[in-house]
Scaffold this motif. Structure first.
Motif, PDB file in Angstrom:
ATOM      1  N   THR A  88       5.615  16.966   7.861  1.00 33.76           N
ATOM      2  CA  THR A  88       6.858  16.530   7.258  1.00 33.76           C
ATOM      3  C   THR A  88       6.626  16.191   5.799  1.00 33.76           C
ATOM      4  N   SER A  89       7.513  16.609   4.960  1.00 31.20           N
ATOM      5  CA  SER A  89       7.510  16.219   3.556  1.00 31.20           C
ATOM      6  C   SER A  89       8.925  15.762   3.277  1.00 31.20           C
ATOM      7  N   CYS A  90       9.117  14.474   3.376  1.00 34.16           N
ATOM      8  CA  CYS A  90      10.455  13.917   3.438  1.00 34.16           C
ATOM      9  C   CYS A  90      11.180  14.496   4.647  1.00 34.16           C
ATOM     10  N   MET A  91      10.424  14.714   5.721  1.00 32.72           N
ATOM     11  CA  MET A  91      10.997  15.241   6.945  1.00 32.72           C
ATOM     12  C   MET A  91      10.599  14.321   8.089  1.00 32.72           C
ATOM     13  N   VAL A  92      11.523  13.974   8.936  1.00 32.80           N
ATOM     14  CA  VAL A  92      11.277  13.023   9.994  1.00 32.80           C
ATOM     15  C   VAL A  92      11.387  13.721  11.327  1.00 32.80           C
ATOM     16  N   GLY A 118       7.332  11.117   0.371  1.00 33.80           N
ATOM     17  CA  GLY A 118       6.067  10.945   1.055  1.00 33.80           C
ATOM     18  C   GLY A 118       5.878  12.019   2.114  1.00 33.80           C
ATOM     19  N   VAL A 119       4.648  12.214   2.527  1.00 30.59           N
ATOM     20  CA  VAL A 119       4.316  13.244   3.511  1.00 30.59           C
ATOM     21  C   VAL A 119       3.734  12.586   4.753  1.00 30.59           C
ATOM     22  N   VAL A 120       4.261  12.924   5.909  1.00 31.11           N
ATOM     23  CA  VAL A 120       3.727  12.470   7.186  1.00 31.11           C
ATOM     24  C   VAL A 120       3.326  13.706   7.984  1.00 31.11           C
ATOM     25  N   VAL A 121       2.056  13.794   8.341  1.00 30.31           N
ATOM     26  CA  VAL A 121       1.536  14.959   9.053  1.00 30.31           C
ATOM     27  C   VAL A 121       1.353  14.595  10.522  1.00 30.31           C
ATOM     28  N   GLY A 180       2.127   9.750  -1.531  1.00 32.31           N
ATOM     29  CA  GLY A 180       0.990   9.641  -0.644  1.00 32.31           C
ATOM     30  C   GLY A 180       1.201  10.445   0.628  1.00 32.31           C
ATOM     31  N   GLU A 181       0.157  10.485   1.443  1.00 31.44           N
ATOM     32  CA  GLU A 181       0.194  11.257   2.680  1.00 31.44           C
ATOM     33  C   GLU A 181      -0.333  10.420   3.828  1.00 31.44           C
ATOM     34  N   VAL A 182       0.440  10.350   4.896  1.00 31.55           N
ATOM     35  CA  VAL A 182       0.023   9.697   6.130  1.00 31.55           C
ATOM     36  C   VAL A 182      -0.295  10.809   7.122  1.00 31.55           C
ATOM     37  N   ASN A 183      -1.568  10.960   7.463  1.00 27.50           N
ATOM     38  CA  ASN A 183      -2.023  12.116   8.224  1.00 27.50           C
ATOM     39  C   ASN A 183      -2.481  11.695   9.618  1.00 27.50           C
ATOM     40  N   PHE A 184      -1.708  12.110  10.632  1.00 30.88           N
ATOM     41  CA  PHE A 184      -2.063  11.870  12.025  1.00 30.88           C
ATOM     42  C   PHE A 184      -2.567  13.147  12.685  1.00 30.88           C
ATOM     43  N   ASN A 185      -3.101  14.062  11.908  1.00 25.84           N
ATOM     44  CA  ASN A 185      -3.556  15.343  12.445  1.00 25.84           C
ATOM     45  C   ASN A 185      -4.592  15.131  13.551  1.00 25.84           C
ATOM     46  N   ASN A 186      -4.340  15.746  14.727  1.00 19.24           N
ATOM     47  CA  ASN A 186      -5.246  15.671  15.880  1.00 19.24           C
ATOM     48  C   ASN A 186      -5.464  14.244  16.378  1.00 19.24           C
ATOM     49  N   TRP A 203       0.826  -1.207   0.000  1.00 20.18           N
ATOM     50  CA  TRP A 203       0.000   0.000   0.000  1.00 20.18           C
ATOM     51  C   TRP A 203       0.859   1.256   0.000  1.00 20.18           C
ATOM     52  N   GLN A 204       2.133   1.118  -0.196  1.00 21.69           N
ATOM     53  CA  GLN A 204       2.993   2.289  -0.246  1.00 21.69           C
ATOM     54  C   GLN A 204       2.545   3.216  -1.372  1.00 21.69           C
ATOM     55  N   GLY A 205       2.557   4.515  -1.077  1.00 16.01           N
ATOM     56  CA  GLY A 205       2.097   5.492  -2.050  1.00 16.01           C
ATOM     57  C   GLY A 205       0.636   5.839  -1.902  1.00 16.01           C
ATOM     58  N   CYS A 206      -0.101   5.050  -1.105  1.00 15.90           N
ATOM     59  CA  CYS A 206      -1.514   5.347  -0.864  1.00 15.90           C
ATOM     60  C   CYS A 206      -1.648   6.301   0.317  1.00 15.90           C
ATOM     61  N   ASP A 207      -2.725   7.070   0.330  1.00 14.57           N
ATOM     62  CA  ASP A 207      -2.980   7.998   1.424  1.00 14.57           C
ATOM     63  C   ASP A 207      -3.570   7.252   2.619  1.00 14.57           C
ATOM     64  N   LEU A 208      -3.174   7.681   3.814  1.00 17.36           N
ATOM     65  CA  LEU A 208      -3.743   7.167   5.062  1.00 17.36           C
ATOM     66  C   LEU A 208      -4.273   8.358   5.847  1.00 17.36           C
ATOM     67  N   ASP A 209      -5.576   8.525   5.850  1.00 14.40           N
ATOM     68  CA  ASP A 209      -6.185   9.640   6.572  1.00 14.40           C
ATOM     69  C   ASP A 209      -6.570   9.164   7.966  1.00 14.40           C
TER      70      ASP A 209
END
Length: 300
Positions: free
Chosen positions: A289-293, A220-223, A196-202, A170-176
């Motif tokens: 993060t956008s390629c930011m850890v 990839g983007v991790v929020v 894709g975007e992995v979003n842990f907002n709130n 599932w790499q490249g898929c969004d995870l809301d």
């Protein structure tokens, strides 16, 4: 058709000039006949090839429509299971949706299955009433439905760790995962975030471990913004970023302290140590993060 080609060859201007001065011998006529049949055969082969290609395209389109129809039917059945009052039936629906995502004929249908699983995690649920004997039935029901949520969290991590482009990845898929209460393990160890975007907002991390150990961020983007910790942990130990302009964002801390290590942006690949989140704190700044850890925390 061959006779028409032969006639055209014989009565070309050059042949007409030859015919006016000398007779065509048998060998020349035979060569013209062979050439005529060769042209006809080549034309017929070309027509057959075009027809076969068109037929193949029609068959492929039909097969795709049939696959999409079957996918839709299975999808509806799996979603119905997620609405069941039985935890066991819901577990079956979770695995059915994960299987559908694996077998989806295109990326959009795969993303739809993943979106439904993420949406299930976003649904409100009754908190644990405790182990008071007076609420034993409610407690057992809570544990059963928590198992369903934990299964989704585990499946997401399992599929995201698989190399992109391989079956069940599932790499490249969004995870809301906006607003989700993560109270079970999510393991992204060794995953590569290339899209894709992995979003842990709130999100709320409660008694859990979310691991990005040895993960690689290449686009990839991790929020991580507005999240709340309640005895939870997010770790980026050994994670790396291969985009130079974001490498300086790699940071980490241990335990509940706020000390950090920042790498030089001049390096094309930097590595974070570890990130163990502190206790919940208000007014935490947003972090994306956008390629930011890393993670946001008070004092940064």
């Amino acid at each position: 058709m061959a006779s028409g080609v032969f006639y055209g060859l014989v009565y070309l201007p050059d042949f007409q000039e030859i015919d006016s001065t000398t007779k065509l011998d048998a060998k020349t006529l035979f060569d013209l006949v062979k050439l005529s049949f060769g042209v006809v055969a080549g034309t017929g082969a070309l027509v057959a090839l075009v027809m076969a290609y068109r037929r193949q395209r029609v068959d492929e389109a039909g097969a795709h429509r049939e696959a999409a129809r079957l996918h839709t039917e299975r999808f509806s059945q799996a979603v119905d299971k997620l609405g069941s009052d039985s935890p066991a039936v819901r577990l079956g629906g979770v695995h059915a949706l994960a299987g559908l995502a694996d077998d989806a004929p295109d990326d959009s249908l795969r993303q739809t299955c993943i979106d439904v699983l993420c949406a299930y995690l976003q649904l409100p649920f009754t908190p644990d009433p405790g182990d008071d004997p007076a609420h034993q039935e409610e407690h057992h029901r809570y544990l059963a439905f928590r198992k369903v949520r934990h299964t989704i969290l585990r499946l997401i991590g399992d599929h995201y760790r698989r190399p992109r482009g391989t079956h069940r990845s599932w790499q490249g898929c969004d995870l809301d995962l906006t607003g989700v209460t993560v109270d079970g393990t999510m393991d992204f160890s060794g995953a590569t975030f290339t899209g894709g975007e992995v979003n842990f907002n709130n999100a709320t991390f409660s008694g859990c471990v979310v691991s990005f150990v040895l993960a690689t961020f290449t686009g990839g983007v991790v929020v991580l913004s507005g999240w709340v910790y309640a005895d939870g942990e997010v770790t980026f130990r050994g994670a790396s970023c291969t985009t130079p302009q974001y490498a300086s964002e790699l940071s980490g801390s241990t335990s509940s302290h706020t000390s950090s290590t920042t790498r030089s942006p001049a390096s094309a690949s930097s590595t974070a140590e570890t990130t163990t989140a502190p206790a919940a704190s208000p007014n935490r700044p947003p972090y994306r993060t956008s390629c930011m850890v890393g993670s946001s925390r008070p004092g940064r």
